[in-house]
Scaffold this motif. Structure first.
Motif, PDB file in Angstrom:
ATOM      1  N   ALA A  65     -25.332 -77.287 -41.462  1.00  0.00           N
ATOM      2  CA  ALA A  65     -24.462 -76.115 -41.429  1.00  0.00           C
ATOM      3  C   ALA A  65     -25.210 -74.942 -42.035  1.00  0.00           C
ATOM      4  N   LEU A  66     -24.917 -73.751 -41.521  1.00  0.00           N
ATOM      5  CA  LEU A  66     -25.533 -72.506 -41.972  1.00  0.00           C
ATOM      6  C   LEU A  66     -24.458 -71.445 -42.127  1.00  0.00           C
ATOM      7  N   ALA A  67     -24.635 -70.582 -43.110  1.00  0.00           N
ATOM      8  CA  ALA A  67     -23.733 -69.453 -43.279  1.00  0.00           C
ATOM      9  C   ALA A  67     -24.456 -68.383 -44.088  1.00  0.00           C
ATOM     10  N   THR A  68     -23.905 -67.180 -44.084  1.00  0.00           N
ATOM     11  CA  THR A  68     -24.436 -66.102 -44.914  1.00  0.00           C
ATOM     12  C   THR A  68     -23.283 -65.466 -45.660  1.00  0.00           C
ATOM     13  N   ALA A  69     -23.532 -65.104 -46.918  1.00  0.00           N
ATOM     14  CA  ALA A  69     -22.506 -64.510 -47.768  1.00  0.00           C
ATOM     15  C   ALA A  69     -23.174 -63.594 -48.773  1.00  0.00           C
ATOM     16  N   ALA A  70     -22.729 -62.326 -48.819  1.00  0.00           N
ATOM     17  CA  ALA A  70     -23.234 -61.362 -49.792  1.00  0.00           C
ATOM     18  C   ALA A  70     -24.758 -61.286 -49.782  1.00  0.00           C
ATOM     19  N   GLY A  71     -25.344 -61.355 -48.600  1.00  0.00           N
ATOM     20  CA  GLY A  71     -26.788 -61.245 -48.484  1.00  0.00           C
ATOM     21  C   GLY A  71     -27.554 -62.523 -48.707  1.00  0.00           C
ATOM     22  N   SER A  72     -26.874 -63.600 -49.083  1.00  0.00           N
ATOM     23  CA  SER A  72     -27.524 -64.884 -49.312  1.00  0.00           C
ATOM     24  C   SER A  72     -27.339 -65.794 -48.112  1.00  0.00           C
ATOM     25  N   VAL A  73     -28.180 -66.811 -48.028  1.00  0.00           N
ATOM     26  CA  VAL A  73     -28.066 -67.829 -46.978  1.00  0.00           C
ATOM     27  C   VAL A  73     -27.632 -69.139 -47.614  1.00  0.00           C
ATOM     28  N   ILE A  74     -26.645 -69.778 -46.999  1.00  0.00           N
ATOM     29  CA  ILE A  74     -26.193 -71.109 -47.387  1.00  0.00           C
ATOM     30  C   ILE A  74     -26.706 -72.078 -46.335  1.00  0.00           C
ATOM     31  N   ALA A  75     -27.463 -73.084 -46.762  1.00  0.00           N
ATOM     32  CA  ALA A  75     -28.067 -74.039 -45.836  1.00  0.00           C
ATOM     33  C   ALA A  75     -27.764 -75.456 -46.297  1.00  0.00           C
ATOM     34  N   VAL A  76     -27.291 -76.296 -45.388  1.00  0.00           N
ATOM     35  CA  VAL A  76     -26.892 -77.663 -45.728  1.00  0.00           C
ATOM     36  C   VAL A  76     -27.379 -78.618 -44.635  1.00  0.00           C
ATOM     37  N   ALA A 140     -13.866 -95.387 -48.556  1.00  0.00           N
ATOM     38  CA  ALA A 140     -14.380 -94.150 -47.967  1.00  0.00           C
ATOM     39  C   ALA A 140     -15.899 -94.192 -47.853  1.00  0.00           C
ATOM     40  N   GLU A 141     -16.581 -94.689 -48.888  1.00  0.00           N
ATOM     41  CA  GLU A 141     -18.043 -94.735 -48.810  1.00  0.00           C
ATOM     42  C   GLU A 141     -18.515 -95.776 -47.804  1.00  0.00           C
ATOM     43  N   ALA A 142     -17.762 -96.866 -47.652  1.00  0.00           N
ATOM     44  CA  ALA A 142     -18.143 -97.880 -46.677  1.00  0.00           C
ATOM     45  C   ALA A 142     -18.046 -97.354 -45.252  1.00  0.00           C
ATOM     46  N   LEU A 143     -17.139 -96.407 -45.025  1.00  0.00           N
ATOM     47  CA  LEU A 143     -16.934 -95.866 -43.684  1.00  0.00           C
ATOM     48  C   LEU A 143     -17.679 -94.568 -43.423  1.00  0.00           C
ATOM     49  N   LEU A 144     -17.817 -93.701 -44.451  1.00  0.00           N
ATOM     50  CA  LEU A 144     -18.187 -92.303 -44.227  1.00  0.00           C
ATOM     51  C   LEU A 144     -19.392 -91.826 -45.021  1.00  0.00           C
ATOM     52  N   ALA A 145     -20.069 -92.689 -45.759  1.00  0.00           N
ATOM     53  CA  ALA A 145     -21.104 -92.261 -46.707  1.00  0.00           C
ATOM     54  C   ALA A 145     -22.165 -91.387 -46.045  1.00  0.00           C
ATOM     55  N   SER A 146     -22.609 -90.362 -46.789  1.00  0.00           N
ATOM     56  CA  SER A 146     -23.595 -89.425 -46.263  1.00  0.00           C
ATOM     57  C   SER A 146     -24.455 -88.866 -47.387  1.00  0.00           C
ATOM     58  N   THR A 147     -25.744 -88.700 -47.113  1.00  0.00           N
ATOM     59  CA  THR A 147     -26.606 -87.948 -48.016  1.00  0.00           C
ATOM     60  C   THR A 147     -26.392 -86.460 -47.769  1.00  0.00           C
ATOM     61  N   VAL A 148     -26.934 -85.635 -48.661  1.00  0.00           N
ATOM     62  CA  VAL A 148     -26.848 -84.185 -48.464  1.00  0.00           C
ATOM     63  C   VAL A 148     -27.950 -83.491 -49.251  1.00  0.00           C
ATOM     64  N   VAL A 149     -28.464 -82.398 -48.702  1.00  0.00           N
ATOM     65  CA  VAL A 149     -29.321 -81.477 -49.435  1.00  0.00           C
ATOM     66  C   VAL A 149     -28.794 -80.075 -49.152  1.00  0.00           C
ATOM     67  N   VAL A 150     -28.622 -79.306 -50.238  1.00  0.00           N
ATOM     68  CA  VAL A 150     -28.002 -77.973 -50.177  1.00  0.00           C
ATOM     69  C   VAL A 150     -28.977 -76.945 -50.732  1.00  0.00           C
ATOM     70  N   ALA A 151     -29.052 -75.791 -50.080  1.00  0.00           N
ATOM     71  CA  ALA A 151     -29.835 -74.678 -50.605  1.00  0.00           C
ATOM     72  C   ALA A 151     -29.002 -73.411 -50.555  1.00  0.00           C
ATOM     73  N   LEU A 152     -28.995 -72.680 -51.661  1.00  0.00           N
ATOM     74  CA  LEU A 152     -28.433 -71.337 -51.717  1.00  0.00           C
ATOM     75  C   LEU A 152     -29.618 -70.396 -51.922  1.00  0.00           C
ATOM     76  N   VAL A 153     -29.891 -69.569 -50.933  1.00  0.00           N
ATOM     77  CA  VAL A 153     -31.099 -68.743 -50.913  1.00  0.00           C
ATOM     78  C   VAL A 153     -30.681 -67.282 -51.091  1.00  0.00           C
ATOM     79  N   ARG A 154     -31.074 -66.716 -52.227  1.00  0.00           N
ATOM     80  CA  ARG A 154     -30.705 -65.339 -52.548  1.00  0.00           C
ATOM     81  C   ARG A 154     -31.907 -64.411 -52.362  1.00  0.00           C
TER      82      ARG A 154
END
Length: 286
Positions: A65-76, A140-154
């Motif tokens: 997922a990607l988004a931008t807010a207040a000049g920053s980039v949100i990346a997941v 929930a983890e047995a059915l839906l578990a997921s890794t994640v890496v998040v970046a907030l780029v200012r």
């Protein structure tokens, strides 16, 4: 002008099998691409179902997922755990929850990273409760578990940016500089009580301690996030795959070209693969 759409070959050829339709409802596409420019940044992302899942009819378990807010980039970037049958949904919920959280937050202030990860994990538990009648976090983890890496780029000074990153699991991030892949996270050393039974660190479990990473992305650098389907064959970035993406990400490529590079074939690399890249852009540059 013609272009050879045969996937790039990395390593010795592997077995070839026709892609089977994903056996899931709702339907999940094989490949997703995205990209755009905003003041100070350009972004590109692609997520491709791996050869193994194509051959077996398993849906793509990665997402981004990607988004931008207040000049920053949100990346997941998220990677559903293979043994969890609905982890493709879990990866999507984690991505959307993280973006929603950061869009509501003050991106100029300090982010409560542990709370963000707890919210992303709890979204999986709530889904299990609403849709499956199973509010138990272990279910929930047995059915839906997921890794994640998040970046907030200012944005920082002209042509530079400062990225804060956090992760759960083995999805990865690098600063790509002059063709050299600089990993932003140390090798995994999670305590056993933070792992799922199959030895994977993933949401909805949140580590007891969360250690955000901060890095400066200068003009000419690229911030790259990816799942292990890309990170494992990349290795230290000194092989064919590292050179392919080192050259291909030197400047923001066409979105379709990123997806083409990511659809590499060969060797034992048959997992889903997702890459998300962020370039800082100096003011005034078209």
């Amino acid at each position: 002008m013609t272009f050879d759409w045969v996937p790039p070959q990395i390593g010795p050829p592997g077995p070839e099998s026709p892609a089977r339709a994903p056996q899931t409802q709702p339907y999940r596409s094989d490949t997703v691409i995205d990209g755009w420019a905003t003041a100070g940044f350009e972004v590109r992302a692609a997520s491709v179902r791996g050869p193994g899942h194509r051959a077996s009819g398993v849906p793509r378990q990665d997402d981004f997922a990607l988004a931008t807010a207040a000049g920053s980039v949100i990346a997941v970037v998220a990677d559903g755990v293979s043994n969890a049958p609905l982890s493709h949904l879990g990866a999507t919920m984690v991505c959307r929850t993280v973006v929603d959280y950061l869009l509501r937050a003050d991106t100029d202030a300090a982010v409560d990273w542990p709370d963000l990860l707890r919210c992303a994990g709890w979204a999986l538990v709530e889904y299990a409760d609403r849709q499956l009648g199973e509010p138990d976090p272990q279910r929930a983890e047995a059915l839906l578990a997921s890794t994640v890496v998040v970046a907030l780029v200012r944005p920082d000074d002209a042509g530079r940016a400062v990225a804060q990153l956090v992760r759960v699991g083995d999805s990865a991030a690098w600063r790509l500089r002059d063709g050299t892949w600089e990993p932003l996270f140390a090798a995994l050393s999670d305590p056993q009580d933070e792992l799922l039974p199959d030895g994977v660190a993933a949401l909805p479990r949140v580590p007891a301690e969360v250690h955000p990473v901060q890095v400066t992305i200068a003009e000419g650098d690229v911030l790259v996030l990816a799942t292990d389907g890309f990170a494992e064959p990349l290795g230290h970035g000194t092989g064919d795959l590292g050179r392919l993406f080192g050259d291909g990400l030197a400047t923001p490529p066409p979105m379709t070209r990123l997806a083409w590079m990511l659809d590499f074939a060969g060797g034992a690399s048959d997992d889903d693969r997702t890459v998300l890249a962020v370039w800082p852009v100096p003011p005034g540059r078209p």
